[in-house]
Design an enzyme around this catalytic site. Structure first.
Site, PDB file in Angstrom:
ATOM      1  N   ASP A 141      34.367 -14.366 -28.389  1.00 28.77           N
ATOM      2  CA  ASP A 141      33.664 -15.637 -28.578  1.00 28.77           C
ATOM      3  C   ASP A 141      32.156 -15.413 -28.693  1.00 28.77           C
ATOM      4  OD1 ASP A 141      33.410 -18.788 -26.727  1.00 28.77           O
ATOM      5  OD2 ASP A 141      33.398 -18.349 -28.883  1.00 28.77           O
ATOM      6  N   LYS A 144      29.972 -14.075 -34.482  1.00 28.25           N
ATOM      7  CA  LYS A 144      31.195 -13.971 -35.290  1.00 28.25           C
ATOM      8  C   LYS A 144      31.199 -12.715 -36.169  1.00 28.25           C
ATOM      9  CE  LYS A 144      31.605 -17.570 -32.989  1.00 28.25           C
ATOM     10  NZ  LYS A 144      32.086 -17.355 -31.592  1.00 28.25           N
ATOM     11  N   ASP A 169      38.010 -16.963 -30.858  1.00 27.39           N
ATOM     12  CA  ASP A 169      37.601 -18.354 -31.046  1.00 27.39           C
ATOM     13  C   ASP A 169      36.878 -18.503 -32.393  1.00 27.39           C
ATOM     14  OD1 ASP A 169      35.318 -20.697 -29.426  1.00 27.39           O
ATOM     15  OD2 ASP A 169      37.211 -21.048 -30.460  1.00 27.39           O
ATOM     16  N   ASN A 170      36.857 -19.718 -32.931  1.00 26.77           N
ATOM     17  CA  ASN A 170      36.039 -20.079 -34.091  1.00 26.77           C
ATOM     18  C   ASN A 170      36.371 -19.378 -35.387  1.00 26.77           C
ATOM     19  OD1 ASN A 170      33.726 -19.659 -31.576  1.00 26.77           O
ATOM     20  ND2 ASN A 170      34.180 -21.711 -32.391  1.00 26.77           N
ATOM     21  N   GLU A 199      35.309 -27.670 -30.606  1.00 26.85           N
ATOM     22  CA  GLU A 199      35.114 -28.300 -29.305  1.00 26.85           C
ATOM     23  C   GLU A 199      34.385 -29.653 -29.404  1.00 26.85           C
ATOM     24  OE1 GLU A 199      34.456 -25.124 -29.975  1.00 26.85           O
ATOM     25  OE2 GLU A 199      32.414 -24.561 -29.487  1.00 26.85           O
TER      26      GLU A 199
HETATM   27  C1  LIG Z   1      26.508  -8.742 -29.135  1.00 32.58           C
HETATM   28  N1  LIG Z   1      26.788  -9.584 -28.001  1.00 32.58           N
HETATM   29  N2  LIG Z   1      27.295  -9.127 -26.852  1.00 32.58           N
HETATM   30  C2  LIG Z   1      27.407 -10.173 -26.014  1.00 32.58           C
HETATM   31  C3  LIG Z   1      26.972 -11.347 -26.643  1.00 32.58           C
HETATM   32  C4  LIG Z   1      26.837 -12.686 -26.245  1.00 32.58           C
HETATM   33  C5  LIG Z   1      26.311 -13.603 -27.146  1.00 32.58           C
HETATM   34  C6  LIG Z   1      26.107 -15.023 -26.712  1.00 32.58           C
HETATM   35  O1  LIG Z   1      27.113 -15.458 -25.806  1.00 32.58           O
HETATM   36  C7  LIG Z   1      26.079 -15.949 -27.892  1.00 32.58           C
HETATM   37  C8  LIG Z   1      24.869 -16.522 -28.285  1.00 32.58           C
HETATM   38  C9  LIG Z   1      24.862 -17.353 -29.398  1.00 32.58           C
HETATM   39  C10 LIG Z   1      26.024 -17.573 -30.157  1.00 32.58           C
HETATM   40  C11 LIG Z   1      27.219 -16.966 -29.747  1.00 32.58           C
HETATM   41  C12 LIG Z   1      28.458 -17.094 -30.581  1.00 32.58           C
HETATM   42  N3  LIG Z   1      29.088 -18.392 -30.581  1.00 32.58           N
HETATM   43  C13 LIG Z   1      28.839 -19.213 -31.601  1.00 32.58           C
HETATM   44  O2  LIG Z   1      27.993 -18.945 -32.451  1.00 32.58           O
HETATM   45  C14 LIG Z   1      29.585 -20.502 -31.645  1.00 32.58           C
HETATM   46  C15 LIG Z   1      29.100 -21.512 -32.489  1.00 32.58           C
HETATM   47  C16 LIG Z   1      29.755 -22.733 -32.573  1.00 32.58           C
HETATM   48  C17 LIG Z   1      29.228 -23.787 -33.487  1.00 32.58           C
HETATM   49  C18 LIG Z   1      30.095 -24.542 -34.281  1.00 32.58           C
HETATM   50  C19 LIG Z   1      29.611 -25.547 -35.102  1.00 32.58           C
HETATM   51  C20 LIG Z   1      28.242 -25.783 -35.148  1.00 32.58           C
HETATM   52  F1  LIG Z   1      27.752 -26.776 -35.951  1.00 32.58           F
HETATM   53  C21 LIG Z   1      27.358 -25.037 -34.376  1.00 32.58           C
HETATM   54  C22 LIG Z   1      27.845 -24.046 -33.533  1.00 32.58           C
HETATM   55  C23 LIG Z   1      30.915 -22.979 -31.815  1.00 32.58           C
HETATM   56  C24 LIG Z   1      31.402 -21.961 -30.982  1.00 32.58           C
HETATM   57  O3  LIG Z   1      32.528 -22.149 -30.235  1.00 32.58           O
HETATM   58  C25 LIG Z   1      30.758 -20.728 -30.898  1.00 32.58           C
HETATM   59  O4  LIG Z   1      31.289 -19.766 -30.086  1.00 32.58           O
HETATM   60  C26 LIG Z   1      27.239 -16.182 -28.602  1.00 32.58           C
HETATM   61  C27 LIG Z   1      25.942 -13.198 -28.420  1.00 32.58           C
HETATM   62  C28 LIG Z   1      26.077 -11.869 -28.828  1.00 32.58           C
HETATM   63  C29 LIG Z   1      26.582 -10.952 -27.920  1.00 32.58           C
HETATM   64 MG   LIG Z   2      33.266 -20.274 -29.499  1.00 38.98          MG
END
Ligand SMILES: Cn1ncc2cc([C@H](O)c3cccc(CNC(=O)c4cc(-c5ccc(F)cc5)cc(O)c4O)c3)ccc21
Ligand SMILES: [Mg+2]
Length: 214
Positions: A141, A144, A169-170, A199
């Site tokens: 999650d 992506k 997810d997603n 969600e």
């Molecule tokens: C490398 N590395 N290692 C650990 C690690 C941890 C992170 C952060 O936890 C992190 C930060 C920002 C974004 C995310 C990904 N999640 C999303 O981008 C997402 C978007 C939407 C959505 C859907 C529709 C919209 F209009 C806007 C956002 C719905 C969803 O459920 C999501 O999970 C995860 C990042 C890289 C990492």
């Molecule tokens: Mg997600």
């Protein structure tokens, strides 16, 4: 400076949930994100699919990539059998700080190890640091475009075994097209799509469950 969305989510948990009661923490976050301020938690609808896959797998060791505020961390950890462990990886310190407090509020800190840093650096250290032989379950999650490289990294590090279940997810929104191509075309995975909604919205999204065949 004002508070952040994760900090406001934490406040909502501290105000509306009961300490040590994971279900009330989950409900408090879902209520807040549905009625006050949207946030990118897996949510209540896709959360039911996550719950059912988890109950089916009953993992002893689980990995989550992308903790964010710890909503899915709490959903997963609350269903783990005694002695089972969940490792969750978060690179953003502000997210990690909120997640630690939400996980502790739910009383699940003994089942969860939150590791701060990027998945690409931490996955190769799982065996030496945490004595992990292999994972029974992985929840993807995070970014992506990291789903494919990190799945390949888990394979190369010998962290997947015959029957390990990956749940992503997603895969529709925001979408992970390369990941779907990878797991659906690879002879090493048996994949299944669970149609749902993004969600707290009516927009289509879904989870992809992929069993590693070894
Ligand atoms: C490398 N590395 N290692 C650990 C690690 C941890 C992170 C952060 O936890 C992190 C930060 C920002 C974004 C995310 C990904 N999640 C999303 O981008 C997402 C978007 C939407 C959505 C859907 C529709 C919209 F209009 C806007 C956002 C719905 C969803 O459920 C999501 O999970 C995860 C990042 C890289 C990492
Ligand atoms: Mg997600």
């Amino acid at each position: 400076t004002g508070s952040s969305r994760p900090q406001r989510m934490l406040k909502a948990v501290q105000k509306n949930a009961t300490k040590g009661d994971p279900k009330s923490v989950i409900s408090a976050i879902d209520y807040y994100c549905r009625h006050k301020e949207w946030a990118m938690n897996v949510g209540d609808e896709k959360g039911l699919i996550l719950d059912s896959v988890l109950t089916e797998v009953n993992p002893s060791t689980a990995l989550e990539l992308g903790t964010y505020c710890g909503y899915s961390t709490v959903r997963i950890a609350r269903l783990l059998s005694p002695g089972s462990k969940l490792i969750t990886i978060e690179f953003n310190p502000a997210f990690a700080a909120v997640a630690r407090q939400i996980i502790a509020y739910a009383g699940l800190q003994d089942k969860v190890t939150l590791v701060e840093g990027p998945s690409g650096d931490l996955i190769p250290k799982m065996k030496e640091r945490f004595g992990i032989k292999s994972f029974d379950f992985v929840f993807l999650d995070h970014w992506k475009d990291r789903y494919v490289p990190d799945t390949k990294l888990l394979e190369d590090c010998g962290l997947l075994r015959k029957g390990t279940v990956l749940l992503a997810d997603n895969v529709i929104c925001p979408g992970a097209p390369e990941y779907l191509k990878y797991v659906r075309n690879s002879p090493r995975y048996e994949s299944q799509y669970y149609k749902s909604n993004l969600e707290y919205t009516k927009v289509e999204d879904g989870l992809e469950k992929s069993v590693f065949l070894g």
